[in-house]
Write a protein that holds these residues in place. Structure first.
Motif, PDB file in Angstrom:
ATOM      1  N   MET A 151       0.795  -0.786  -0.373  1.00 27.26           N
ATOM      2  CA  MET A 151      -0.054  -0.060  -0.189  1.00 27.26           C
ATOM      3  C   MET A 151       0.603   1.570   0.023  1.00 27.26           C
ATOM      4  SD  MET A 151      -2.850  -1.080   2.649  1.00 27.26           S
ATOM      5  CE  MET A 151      -4.367  -2.400   2.657  1.00 27.26           C
ATOM      6  N   HIS A 152       2.048   1.054   0.221  1.00 31.13           N
ATOM      7  CA  HIS A 152       2.694   2.663   0.678  1.00 31.13           C
ATOM      8  C   HIS A 152       3.904   2.500  -1.089  1.00 31.13           C
ATOM      9  CE1 HIS A 152       1.317   2.659   4.525  1.00 31.13           C
ATOM     10  NE2 HIS A 152       1.397   1.586   4.183  1.00 31.13           N
ATOM     11  N   ILE A 153       3.759   1.711  -1.448  1.00 30.89           N
ATOM     12  CA  ILE A 153       4.840   1.375  -3.019  1.00 30.89           C
ATOM     13  C   ILE A 153       4.155   2.238  -4.123  1.00 30.89           C
ATOM     14  CG2 ILE A 153       5.566   0.820  -5.151  1.00 30.89           C
ATOM     15  CD1 ILE A 153       5.043  -2.132  -3.226  1.00 30.89           C
ATOM     16  N   MET A 154       4.529   3.141  -4.853  1.00 21.75           N
ATOM     17  CA  MET A 154       4.062   4.458  -5.400  1.00 21.75           C
ATOM     18  C   MET A 154       3.135   3.901  -6.878  1.00 21.75           C
ATOM     19  SD  MET A 154       6.531   7.502  -5.072  1.00 21.75           S
ATOM     20  CE  MET A 154       6.046   8.864  -6.610  1.00 21.75           C
ATOM     21  N   GLY A 155       2.259   4.228  -6.934  1.00 20.15           N
ATOM     22  CA  GLY A 155       0.877   3.488  -8.095  1.00 20.15           C
ATOM     23  C   GLY A 155       0.248   2.856  -7.172  1.00 20.15           C
ATOM     24  N   TYR A 156       0.193   2.664  -5.841  1.00 20.98           N
ATOM     25  CA  TYR A 156      -0.889   1.564  -6.143  1.00 20.98           C
ATOM     26  C   TYR A 156      -2.504   1.760  -6.004  1.00 20.98           C
ATOM     27  CZ  TYR A 156      -4.036   0.162  -1.737  1.00 20.98           C
ATOM     28  OH  TYR A 156      -5.343  -1.002  -1.030  1.00 20.98           O
ATOM     29  N   ASP A 157      -3.055   1.093  -6.341  1.00 18.74           N
ATOM     30  CA  ASP A 157      -4.732   1.099  -6.733  1.00 18.74           C
ATOM     31  C   ASP A 157      -5.582   0.423  -5.424  1.00 18.74           C
ATOM     32  OD1 ASP A 157      -7.114   1.556  -7.316  1.00 18.74           O
ATOM     33  OD2 ASP A 157      -6.952   0.432  -9.428  1.00 18.74           O
ATOM     34  N   GLU A 158      -5.796   1.232  -4.872  1.00 18.64           N
ATOM     35  CA  GLU A 158      -6.169   0.794  -3.652  1.00 18.64           C
ATOM     36  C   GLU A 158      -7.541  -0.092  -3.226  1.00 18.64           C
ATOM     37  OE1 GLU A 158      -7.753   3.560  -0.800  1.00 18.64           O
ATOM     38  OE2 GLU A 158      -9.528   4.049  -2.493  1.00 18.64           O
ATOM     39  N   GLN A 159      -7.953  -0.128  -5.132  1.00 18.22           N
ATOM     40  CA  GLN A 159      -9.180  -0.626  -5.826  1.00 18.22           C
ATOM     41  C   GLN A 159      -8.820  -1.831  -6.146  1.00 18.22           C
ATOM     42  OE1 GLN A 159     -12.616   0.259  -6.229  1.00 18.22           O
ATOM     43  NE2 GLN A 159     -11.823   1.988  -5.103  1.00 18.22           N
ATOM     44  N   VAL A 160      -7.867  -2.240  -5.819  1.00 17.55           N
ATOM     45  CA  VAL A 160      -7.709  -3.705  -5.902  1.00 17.55           C
ATOM     46  C   VAL A 160      -7.390  -4.537  -5.066  1.00 17.55           C
ATOM     47  CG1 VAL A 160      -5.636  -5.232  -7.211  1.00 17.55           C
ATOM     48  CG2 VAL A 160      -6.364  -2.932  -8.538  1.00 17.55           C
ATOM     49  N   PHE A 161      -7.234  -4.213  -3.903  1.00 22.86           N
ATOM     50  CA  PHE A 161      -7.138  -4.447  -2.477  1.00 22.86           C
ATOM     51  C   PHE A 161      -8.325  -4.931  -2.239  1.00 22.86           C
ATOM     52  CE2 PHE A 161      -7.637  -3.290   2.204  1.00 22.86           C
ATOM     53  CZ  PHE A 161      -7.066  -4.285   2.511  1.00 22.86           C
ATOM     54  N   PHE A 162      -9.553  -3.574  -2.652  1.00 20.13           N
ATOM     55  CA  PHE A 162     -10.736  -4.070  -1.443  1.00 20.13           C
ATOM     56  C   PHE A 162     -11.435  -5.108  -2.170  1.00 20.13           C
ATOM     57  CE2 PHE A 162     -10.036   0.709   0.179  1.00 20.13           C
ATOM     58  CZ  PHE A 162      -9.990   0.830   1.099  1.00 20.13           C
ATOM     59  N   VAL A 163     -10.950  -5.426  -3.921  1.00 22.31           N
ATOM     60  CA  VAL A 163     -11.531  -5.931  -4.596  1.00 22.31           C
ATOM     61  C   VAL A 163     -11.342  -7.218  -4.155  1.00 22.31           C
ATOM     62  CG1 VAL A 163     -11.586  -7.356  -7.080  1.00 22.31           C
ATOM     63  CG2 VAL A 163     -12.265  -5.023  -7.052  1.00 22.31           C
ATOM     64  N   GLU A 164     -10.248  -7.119  -3.373  1.00 22.02           N
ATOM     65  CA  GLU A 164      -9.436  -8.915  -3.013  1.00 22.02           C
ATOM     66  C   GLU A 164     -10.297  -9.345  -2.083  1.00 22.02           C
ATOM     67  OE1 GLU A 164      -8.075 -11.186  -4.503  1.00 22.02           O
ATOM     68  OE2 GLU A 164      -7.490 -10.624  -6.227  1.00 22.02           O
ATOM     69  N   ARG A 165     -10.023  -8.119  -1.600  1.00 18.24           N
ATOM     70  CA  ARG A 165     -10.478  -7.700   0.293  1.00 18.24           C
ATOM     71  C   ARG A 165     -12.519  -8.411   0.434  1.00 18.24           C
ATOM     72  NH1 ARG A 165     -12.079  -5.590   5.149  1.00 18.24           N
ATOM     73  NH2 ARG A 165     -11.280  -6.352   6.852  1.00 18.24           N
ATOM     74  N   ARG A 166     -12.675  -7.639  -1.016  1.00 14.86           N
ATOM     75  CA  ARG A 166     -14.686  -8.587  -0.658  1.00 14.86           C
ATOM     76  C   ARG A 166     -14.666 -10.158  -1.145  1.00 14.86           C
ATOM     77  NH1 ARG A 166     -18.250  -6.473   0.833  1.00 14.86           N
ATOM     78  NH2 ARG A 166     -19.298  -8.502   1.257  1.00 14.86           N
ATOM     79  N   LYS A 167     -13.359  -9.847  -1.749  1.00 15.60           N
ATOM     80  CA  LYS A 167     -13.385 -11.922  -3.066  1.00 15.60           C
ATOM     81  C   LYS A 167     -13.340 -11.783  -1.521  1.00 15.60           C
ATOM     82  CE  LYS A 167     -11.802 -11.083  -6.829  1.00 15.60           C
ATOM     83  NZ  LYS A 167      -9.831 -11.603  -7.891  1.00 15.60           N
ATOM     84  N   LEU A 168     -12.845 -11.782  -0.485  1.00 18.82           N
ATOM     85  CA  LEU A 168     -12.885 -12.747   0.713  1.00 18.82           C
ATOM     86  C   LEU A 168     -13.680 -12.443   2.254  1.00 18.82           C
ATOM     87  CD1 LEU A 168      -9.316 -12.065   2.148  1.00 18.82           C
ATOM     88  CD2 LEU A 168      -9.464 -13.310   0.978  1.00 18.82           C
ATOM     89  N   LYS A 169     -14.494 -11.284   1.667  1.00 19.55           N
ATOM     90  CA  LYS A 169     -15.491 -11.611   3.159  1.00 19.55           C
ATOM     91  C   LYS A 169     -17.220 -12.412   1.473  1.00 19.55           C
ATOM     92  CE  LYS A 169     -15.102  -6.797   5.063  1.00 19.55           C
ATOM     93  NZ  LYS A 169     -15.122  -5.678   5.198  1.00 19.55           N
ATOM     94  N   ASP A 170     -17.101 -12.755   0.689  1.00 20.65           N
ATOM     95  CA  ASP A 170     -18.096 -13.383  -0.042  1.00 20.65           C
ATOM     96  C   ASP A 170     -17.522 -14.643  -0.091  1.00 20.65           C
ATOM     97  OD1 ASP A 170     -19.190 -10.967  -0.935  1.00 20.65           O
ATOM     98  OD2 ASP A 170     -17.929 -10.624  -2.850  1.00 20.65           O
ATOM     99  N   LYS A 171     -16.559 -15.589   0.448  1.00 28.08           N
ATOM    100  CA  LYS A 171     -16.380 -16.564  -0.028  1.00 28.08           C
ATOM    101  C   LYS A 171     -16.575 -17.274   1.886  1.00 28.08           C
ATOM    102  CE  LYS A 171     -11.093 -17.238  -0.379  1.00 28.08           C
ATOM    103  NZ  LYS A 171     -10.106 -16.481  -1.320  1.00 28.08           N
ATOM    104  N   ALA A 172     -15.969 -16.255   3.241  1.00 28.55           N
ATOM    105  CA  ALA A 172     -16.179 -16.468   4.359  1.00 28.55           C
ATOM    106  C   ALA A 172     -17.213 -17.615   4.925  1.00 28.55           C
ATOM    107  CB  ALA A 172     -16.056 -15.900   4.867  1.00 28.55           C
ATOM    108  N   LYS A 173     -18.188 -18.672   4.914  1.00 29.57           N
ATOM    109  CA  LYS A 173     -18.244 -19.246   5.831  1.00 29.57           C
ATOM    110  C   LYS A 173     -19.034 -18.438   7.065  1.00 29.57           C
ATOM    111  CE  LYS A 173     -17.641 -23.969   2.976  1.00 29.57           C
ATOM    112  NZ  LYS A 173     -16.644 -23.904   3.153  1.00 29.57           N
ATOM    113  N   LYS A 174     -20.049 -18.420   7.890  1.00 29.38           N
ATOM    114  CA  LYS A 174     -20.609 -18.392   9.064  1.00 29.38           C
ATOM    115  C   LYS A 174     -20.591 -19.713  10.483  1.00 29.38           C
ATOM    116  CE  LYS A 174     -22.178 -13.543   7.739  1.00 29.38           C
ATOM    117  NZ  LYS A 174     -21.871 -13.270   7.016  1.00 29.38           N
ATOM    118  N   GLU A 175     -21.791 -20.519   9.261  1.00 29.68           N
ATOM    119  CA  GLU A 175     -21.806 -21.355  10.261  1.00 29.68           C
ATOM    120  C   GLU A 175     -20.442 -22.754   9.573  1.00 29.68           C
ATOM    121  OE1 GLU A 175     -23.332 -20.751  12.827  1.00 29.68           O
ATOM    122  OE2 GLU A 175     -23.280 -19.495  12.374  1.00 29.68           O
ATOM    123  N   ILE A 176     -20.588 -24.004  11.082  1.00 26.09           N
ATOM    124  CA  ILE A 176     -20.552 -25.095  10.213  1.00 26.09           C
ATOM    125  C   ILE A 176     -20.932 -26.373  10.516  1.00 26.09           C
ATOM    126  CG2 ILE A 176     -18.351 -24.393   9.921  1.00 26.09           C
ATOM    127  CD1 ILE A 176     -17.418 -25.467  13.353  1.00 26.09           C
TER     128      ILE A 176
END
Ligand SMILES: C[S@@+](CC[C@H](N)C(=O)[O-])C[C@H]1O[C@@H](n2cnc3c(N)ncnc32)[C@H](O)[C@@H]1O
Length: 389
Positions: free
Chosen positions: A232-257
């Motif tokens: 995130m601290h390298i010049m040219g970083y696009d935070e959208q890429v991070f937020f898209v990847e983080r969204r994917k993590l949230k979407d695939k996480a299951k709540k129950e077992i």
């Protein structure tokens, strides 16, 4: 310098002997390793590729992206090779950076000296172009540059992780002799547990194994708990890429077992700590905690795996007591856990013999510098006693 979109060598480092499990994770993310070695994996990709790697990997330490590879016989040649790099396009002159290194060169007696050479080259370059220089120091929570220098071969990397990935950010209270999270996750992956059957962790300490099991079963990845990475601290970083990847993590996480994860310990303090850590990881509701001697741990009729990480006594004088404990662990596995697969992670082979069961596998690990084994026991009616006992 278009590092976010340009392919280069990526090295993902890990603790010794974790690379087979790291490899499984990397391949599951769709990457193809070019090389696997004892402390890491090499592949090809961009800094944008490093973003999902950083967010997903449980077994890794750092994700490094190669900027330049060159020959440097001594510190002057190192400086000359580094000062040519367009650092002003990577590090903001108002920013902050730190240096880490892995150096084996006859002119370098302390790695700190090599780090200073790298810092000087970066600062001199940016000051000559911009007129001002970024700050530098030991903190690894901003831009991090890594030097790998063996004999006359120098490689300079962007460390896209910064603070290690081997800690998974949920363990705010460590407890007594906790396992590193990356090690705990690797040992569970090594069991080939199916992630849908009972997981029992007696002697749970700060709960690392039970929490990692719950995270694996619910497909929750460490990136859910961390909001700062060096990329995130390298010049040219696009935070959208991070937020898209983080969204994917949230979407695939299951709540129950639909099965039980059970964690017990004889110490009330350990269970309090485990519950707090599990709460931070968002899996407290998935784990049944109890304070009891390990022998009194509930063993559900639906089998799965039972995993122990008992103390292994690096101090003198505690062995007799531990010998009895290891023998009792063997009895518990043999008498109460039929149909399960049992695992004991220990750094003491003599104590392991006291378990008194024949191991079907002895999987090699290190805990820090200590040579350790994960012993596997198939627990069925006729489970063999170890003839040495
Ligand atoms: C090495 S620590 C486990 C560390 C754990 N894997 C972690 O990551 O935090 C061993 C634990 O066994 C517990 N213990 C020792 N004797 C026990 C017994 N007889 N029954 C249950 N727990 C016991 C201790 O309280 C300690 O928390």
């Amino acid at each position: 310098m278009q590092v976010f979109h340009t392919d280069s060598k990526i090295i993902i480092t890990c603790n010794k002997r974790l690379s087979p499990y790291l490899q499984q994770e990397v391949e599951a993310l769709g990457f193809t390793p070019d090389r696997v070695f004892q402390t890491g994996i090499e592949l090809t990709g961009t800094v944008n590729d490093c973003i999902p790697l950083n967010l997903n990997l449980r077994c890794a330490s750092q994700v490094l992206y190669l900027i330049k590879s060159f020959t440097a016989a001594d510190p002057k040649e190192l400086y000359d090779g580094l000062v040519e790099i367009e650092w002003e396009k990577l590090i903001d002159f108002t920013g902050y950076f730190s240096i880490t290194s892995n150096v084996n060169n006859e002119h370098i007696l302390t790695p700190l000296f090599a780090n200073v050479k790298v810092k000087d080259a970066i600062v001199d370059r940016i000051r000559s172009v911009k007129g001002v220089r970024p700050n530098s120091g030991a903190e690894s929570n901003k831009t991090v540059i890594h030097l790998y220098w063996q004999d006359d071969k120098a490689e300079i990397f962007l460390d896209t992780s910064g603070e290690t990935l081997a800690k998974h950010s949920y363990r705010k209270i460590p407890g007594k002799a906790p396992m590193l999270e990356a090690l705990a996750a690797s040992t569970i992956i090594a069991t080939n547990w199916d992630k849908v059957s009972t997981f029992i962790n007696p002697m749970c300490g700060s709960g690392t194994l039970a929490i990692e099991a719950a995270l694996l079963a619910t497909d929750k990845h460490p990136g859910l708990f961390r909001m700062n990475y060096a990329f995130m601290h390298i010049m040219g970083y696009d935070e959208q890429v991070f937020f898209v990847e983080r969204r994917k993590l949230k979407d695939k996480a299951k709540k129950e077992i639909k099965f039980k994860i059970i964690a017990t310990d004889i110490s009330q303090d350990a269970i309090d700590i485990s519950q707090k850590n599990a709460n931070t990881a968002g899996v407290e509701h998935l784990i049944e905690f109890a304070v009891c001697d390990f022998e009194d741990t509930e063993v559900p009729a639906e089998p799965g795996i039972v995993m122990f990480n008992p103390e292994y006594g690096e101090r003198l004088g505690v062995h007799t007591k531990l010998e009895i404990t290891y023998k009792r662990i063997g009895d518990f596995l043999k008498k109460k856990c039929l149909g399960y697969r049992g695992y004991v992670f220990t750094g003491n082979p003599d104590l392991a013999k006291k378990i008194g069961l024949r191991a079907s596998r002895k999987i090699e690990f290190y805990n820090g510098k200590l040579d350790c084994r994960l012993f596997e026991y198939e627990l069925y009616e006729g489970t063999k006693r170890d003839p040495r006992e």
